[in-house]
Design an enzyme around this catalytic site. Structure first.
Site, short mmCIF file in Angstrom:
data_model
loop_
_atom_site.label_atom_id
_atom_site.label_comp_id
_atom_site.label_asym_id
_atom_site.label_seq_id
_atom_site.Cartn_x
_atom_site.Cartn_y
_atom_site.Cartn_z
CB SER A 125 -0.03 -79.57 -46.43
OG SER A 125 0.92 -78.53 -46.49
CG MET B 232 -0.25 -69.67 -51.24
SD MET B 232 -0.22 -70.40 -49.60
CE MET B 232 0.67 -71.92 -49.98
CG ASP C 12 1.11 -75.41 -48.79
OD1 ASP C 12 0.17 -75.03 -49.50
OD2 ASP C 12 0.98 -76.23 -47.86
CG MET D 267 3.82 -70.18 -48.57
SD MET D 267 3.58 -70.15 -46.79
CE MET D 267 2.41 -71.50 -46.61
CG ASP E 29 -4.66 -75.68 -48.31
OD1 ASP E 29 -4.32 -76.14 -47.21
OD2 ASP E 29 -3.86 -75.14 -49.11
CG HIS F 40 -1.55 -73.79 -52.58
ND1 HIS F 40 -2.03 -73.78 -51.28
CD2 HIS F 40 -1.97 -72.62 -53.14
CE1 HIS F 40 -2.69 -72.66 -51.06
NE2 HIS F 40 -2.66 -71.93 -52.17
CG HIS G 71 -1.24 -79.20 -50.62
ND1 HIS G 71 -2.11 -78.84 -51.63
CD2 HIS G 71 -0.99 -78.07 -49.92
CE1 HIS G 71 -2.37 -77.55 -51.53
NE2 HIS G 71 -1.70 -77.04 -50.51
CG MET H 98 -6.92 -70.48 -49.75
SD MET H 98 -5.76 -71.87 -49.63
CE MET H 98 -5.23 -71.78 -47.91
C1 DX5 Z 1 -1.67 -72.62 -45.77
C2 DX5 Z 1 -1.32 -73.76 -46.68
C3 DX5 Z 1 -1.83 -75.06 -46.25
C4 DX5 Z 1 -1.29 -75.56 -44.94
C5 DX5 Z 1 -2.41 -76.31 -44.30
O1 DX5 Z 1 -1.45 -71.43 -46.42
O2 DX5 Z 1 -1.84 -73.51 -48.00
O3 DX5 Z 1 -1.66 -76.05 -47.26
O4 DX5 Z 1 -0.17 -76.40 -45.04
O5 DX5 Z 1 -2.04 -76.63 -43.02
P1 DX5 Z 1 -3.09 -77.13 -41.93
O6 DX5 Z 1 -3.72 -78.38 -42.46
O7 DX5 Z 1 -2.24 -77.35 -40.72
O8 DX5 Z 1 -4.10 -76.04 -41.75
ZN ZN Z 2 -1.84 -75.19 -49.50
#
Ligand code: DX5
Ligand code: ZN
Length: 216
Positions: free
Chosen positions: A7, A67, A34, A36, A176, A65, A32, A138
């Site tokens: 990620s 969110m 993310d 948000m 994740d 991903h 990956h 998750m």
């Molecule tokens: C959290 C993200 C993850 C995050 C994971 O909401 O979806 O992808 O980057 O990070 P680690 O591996 O540090 O938990």
């Molecule tokens: Zn993620």
């Protein structure tokens, strides 16, 4: 055999191209990303312009991903930007719109995924499973990297593995949140075949060894 999907939320943004190249050089086949929106989750990261910027600098599979609330508003843009997998939260819209959003992703020639937050049961995935190429579980509350792995998600992971084997063989099962060399083993034992790792990957001194350990 599992795959790692590092990620890049935990990468060094000032040296992002260097970190992406280093991620690929370490042997990762997936990346990956993310997204948000500060509404579906209490954090803001980046938008589709990040996907567009990364696409030409790597051959890794872009595992995006989302969110964000009401993702149907943006999926065309993420597909056009170069996502290979585009994953939406089952909690992010009405059932009708979730269904329509998956259809829209498919119509763009991109592989759709569905993701469940920790409090959402495995059964929530079932109505959409036939359309999905990836299911994401998750193992932290979404929003931030560096949180503690929730081992109590393992029964749900196992239940989803059984659902996939019955209804959609070949669909990826991804985890994740809080995945490191130790927790990755637990996830693989319970059926995961794609392992997202953010902070543990970017902190690892020997990234080649980290990839090999997770993918063994
Ligand atoms: C959290 C993200 C993850 C995050 C994971 O909401 O979806 O992808 O980057 O990070 P680690 O591996 O540090 O938990
Ligand atoms: Zn993620």
């Amino acid at each position: 055999m599992a795959l790692i999907s590092p990620s890049m939320l935990s990468a060094d943004y000032v040296n992002l191209q260097r970190d992406i190249e280093m991620t690929e050089a370490a042997g990762a086949k997936w990346l990956h990303i993310d997204i948000m929106d500060g509404h579906f989750v209490p954090n803001i990261s980046f938008g589709y312009s990040m996907v567009k910027a990364l696409r030409p600098i790597t051959d890794m599979v872009l595992d995006v991903h989302l969110m964000i609330d009401t993702p149907i508003r943006y999926v065309d843009e993420f597909c056009k930007a170069g996502a290979d997998y585009l994953t939406i939260h089952v909690e992010s819209d009405t059932p009708e719109n979730i269904d329509a959003t998956l259809d829209r992703i498919i119509a763009n020639g991109v592989k759709p995924g569905i993701v469940v937050k920790p409090k959402t049961p495995a059964e929530a995935v079932l109505p959409y499973l036939h359309k999905c190429e990836l299911v994401l579980v998750m193992t932290v509350e979404p929003g931030f990297g560096g949180q503690k792995f929730m081992a109590d998600m393992m029964p749900k992971l196992k239940a989803l593995k059984e659902m996939i084997d019955t209804h959609k063989p070949g669909c990826h099962l991804e985890v994740d949140g809080g995945v490191d060399m130790v927790t990755a083993e637990i996830c693989k034992e319970n059926g995961a075949d794609v392992l997202v790792a953010g902070s543990a990957f970017y902190k690892a001194e020997d990234k080649v060894a980290f990839v090999k350990s997770l993918e063994s």
